[in-house]
Design a protein around this motif. Structure first.
Motif, PDB file in Angstrom:
ATOM      1  N   GLY A 190       0.827  -1.194   0.000  1.00  0.00           N
ATOM      2  CA  GLY A 190       0.000   0.000   0.000  1.00  0.00           C
ATOM      3  C   GLY A 190       0.859   1.241   0.000  1.00  0.00           C
ATOM      4  O   GLY A 190       2.079   1.185  -0.206  1.00  0.00           O
ATOM      5  N   GLU A 191       0.233   2.364   0.264  1.00  0.00           N
ATOM      6  CA  GLU A 191       0.949   3.638   0.325  1.00  0.00           C
ATOM      7  C   GLU A 191       1.847   3.690   1.560  1.00  0.00           C
ATOM      8  O   GLU A 191       1.440   3.287   2.652  1.00  0.00           O
ATOM      9  CB  GLU A 191      -0.065   4.787   0.376  1.00  0.00           C
ATOM     10  N   LYS A 192       3.055   4.189   1.395  1.00  0.00           N
ATOM     11  CA  LYS A 192       3.991   4.277   2.511  1.00  0.00           C
ATOM     12  C   LYS A 192       3.419   5.175   3.600  1.00  0.00           C
ATOM     13  O   LYS A 192       2.929   6.272   3.342  1.00  0.00           O
ATOM     14  CB  LYS A 192       5.336   4.820   2.034  1.00  0.00           C
ATOM     15  N   ALA A 193       3.506   4.704   4.841  1.00  0.00           N
ATOM     16  CA  ALA A 193       2.970   5.457   5.990  1.00  0.00           C
ATOM     17  C   ALA A 193       3.735   5.034   7.232  1.00  0.00           C
ATOM     18  O   ALA A 193       3.280   4.174   7.982  1.00  0.00           O
ATOM     19  CB  ALA A 193       1.479   5.182   6.150  1.00  0.00           C
ATOM     20  N   MET A 243      -5.115  -0.267  13.447  1.00  0.00           N
ATOM     21  CA  MET A 243      -6.357  -0.085  12.712  1.00  0.00           C
ATOM     22  C   MET A 243      -7.040   1.171  13.235  1.00  0.00           C
ATOM     23  O   MET A 243      -7.167   1.364  14.445  1.00  0.00           O
ATOM     24  CB  MET A 243      -7.273  -1.305  12.869  1.00  0.00           C
ATOM     25  N   VAL A 244      -7.449   2.041  12.330  1.00  0.00           N
ATOM     26  CA  VAL A 244      -8.153   3.264  12.692  1.00  0.00           C
ATOM     27  C   VAL A 244      -9.513   3.215  12.009  1.00  0.00           C
ATOM     28  O   VAL A 244      -9.590   3.053  10.782  1.00  0.00           O
ATOM     29  CB  VAL A 244      -7.389   4.522  12.245  1.00  0.00           C
ATOM     30  N   ILE A 245     -10.577   3.326  12.783  1.00  0.00           N
ATOM     31  CA  ILE A 245     -11.920   3.255  12.199  1.00  0.00           C
ATOM     32  C   ILE A 245     -12.736   4.478  12.594  1.00  0.00           C
ATOM     33  O   ILE A 245     -12.601   5.007  13.704  1.00  0.00           O
ATOM     34  CB  ILE A 245     -12.656   1.975  12.621  1.00  0.00           C
ATOM     35  N   ALA A 246     -13.576   4.942  11.687  1.00  0.00           N
ATOM     36  CA  ALA A 246     -14.472   6.060  11.960  1.00  0.00           C
ATOM     37  C   ALA A 246     -15.839   5.519  12.349  1.00  0.00           C
ATOM     38  O   ALA A 246     -16.394   4.638  11.677  1.00  0.00           O
ATOM     39  CB  ALA A 246     -14.590   6.960  10.737  1.00  0.00           C
ATOM     40  N   ASN A 273       3.280  -3.077   8.322  1.00  0.00           N
ATOM     41  CA  ASN A 273       4.545  -3.130   7.573  1.00  0.00           C
ATOM     42  C   ASN A 273       4.936  -1.772   6.986  1.00  0.00           C
ATOM     43  O   ASN A 273       5.576  -1.705   5.930  1.00  0.00           O
ATOM     44  CB  ASN A 273       4.461  -4.166   6.442  1.00  0.00           C
ATOM     45  N   GLY A 274       4.551  -0.685   7.651  1.00  0.00           N
ATOM     46  CA  GLY A 274       4.949   0.640   7.187  1.00  0.00           C
ATOM     47  C   GLY A 274       4.143   1.171   6.023  1.00  0.00           C
ATOM     48  O   GLY A 274       4.525   2.183   5.421  1.00  0.00           O
ATOM     49  N   VAL A 275       3.034   0.511   5.685  1.00  0.00           N
ATOM     50  CA  VAL A 275       2.159   0.986   4.608  1.00  0.00           C
ATOM     51  C   VAL A 275       0.725   1.047   5.122  1.00  0.00           C
ATOM     52  O   VAL A 275       0.395   0.478   6.165  1.00  0.00           O
ATOM     53  CB  VAL A 275       2.238   0.085   3.350  1.00  0.00           C
ATOM     54  N   VAL A 276      -0.133   1.753   4.362  1.00  0.00           N
ATOM     55  CA  VAL A 276      -1.521   1.912   4.764  1.00  0.00           C
ATOM     56  C   VAL A 276      -2.441   1.433   3.647  1.00  0.00           C
ATOM     57  O   VAL A 276      -2.153   1.607   2.460  1.00  0.00           O
ATOM     58  CB  VAL A 276      -1.837   3.381   5.129  1.00  0.00           C
TER      59      VAL A 276
END
Length: 317
Positions: A190-193, A243-246, A273-276
């Motif tokens: 995924g995108e680096k985060a 995990m972040v949930i709205a 793993n450093g991605v989102v």
């Protein structure tokens, strides 16, 4: 997509064992971490309400939790629900009062629920007899002890020996066939985060940060820019999944207590793993689980921290 302008300081070195991604199909593993286990894996989940007021930091015992839910209580102060199954600290705390949505999450794991105090909604839930619980209101000075270095209500602690004692006194079983979470053995993409910030308000004490350490394939947690460590051992809080949930939040009384909808599902993010990855979350038999395009997403073997937020706009990376 998002850029975090407020970088967390580099984590302090710590003797943390990095969970190894192995073929778990041929060995016994813990159900909530997916990590290899020796001996019994059928201990009942213990769920403890942990205080996160600035005067309650640093806490004791969080580093041993398999799963932590972080959710707003009153105002911009969050509170933790720490779930223990694979390992247990000597003591945990400061222990704080119950809220109904934390009880619902605890029940998703058939946990023994430990708190000190309750809201009216939580009181009604616990007194209906469907949840096994230990409440410090009834064991203050016996099972629960007050620490001298902090002031009430930020000084109630309980040892796991006393949790076992309280369970025996009340006839609660501490054995359970815990349903496992889904785990992945491939690396997340995924995108680096690598640095994540969650601002529950503009005040520094209400801002959470996570810093990814590639060499350990793990995240370290910070509050107000200060690394979250255990009060007694100084071990850092380390996890492999964030995990972040709205969810919809609604204030329901003059004390600022909330109703939080953890049943309807919604959008969120999963950091591994450093991605989102952008996910949709669903409540499956009381557990909050991630999905992408209707398909379940596995957790990386290890520990998981879930932040519930009223709006994903407060999450940046």
């Amino acid at each position: 997509m998002h850029e975090d302008k407020q970088q967390a300081p580099a984590p302090k070195p710590a003797p943390v064992e990095t969970p190894k991604q192995q073929d778990i199909s041929k060995q016994q593993v813990f159900p909530l971490t997916g990590l290899p286990a020796e001996g019994t894996v059928n201990h009942r989940v213990i769920a403890v309400m942990v205080n996160n007021h600035p005067k309650a930091r640093p806490q004791s015992g969080l580093q041993k939790a398999d799963i932590v839910y972080e959710i707003l209580a009153e105002g911009d102060i969050t509170r933790f629900l720490a779930l223990y199954q694979s390992e247990f600290p000597e003591k945990v705390g400061p222990v704080r009062s119950a809220r109904d949505y934390y009880i619902d999450l605890s029940n998703g794991y058939h946990a023994l629920y430990v708190c000190h105090g309750w809201s009216p909604e939580a009181k009604a839930l616990l007194e209906d007899g469907t949840t096994d619980y230990l409440n410090g209101l009834f064991y203050d000075g016996t099972l629960f002890q007050r620490a001298s270095f902090r002031k009430a209500p930020h000084n109630s602690y309980i040892t796991f020996a006393n949790i076992e004692k309280g369970a025996a006194q009340n006839g609660y079983t501490l054995q359970d066939d815990v349903k496992p979470l889904p785990f992945r053995q491939d690396a997340a993409t995924g995108e680096k985060a690598e640095t994540v910030t969650i601002a529950y308000s503009h005040r520094s004490y209400a801002q959470v940060q996570y810093k990814y350490v590639p060499s350990q394939k793990s995240y370290y947690r910070y509050s107000a820019g200060e690394q979250t460590v255990d009060y007694d051992t100084h071990d850092p809080i380390v996890m492999q999944n964030i995990m972040v949930i709205a969810a919809k939040h609604r204030v329901i009384d003059a004390a600022g207590r909330r109703s939080i909808d953890l049943n309807s599902g919604g959008d969120g993010y999963l950091f591994q793993n450093g991605v989102v990855q952008k996910i949709q979350w669903k409540n499956v038999s009381g557990r909050i689980l991630p999905f992408i395009n209707g398909n379940p997403v596995g957790f990386v073997p290890g520990k998981t921290w879930t932040n519930v937020v009223p709006d994903l706009n407060i999450v940046k990376w």
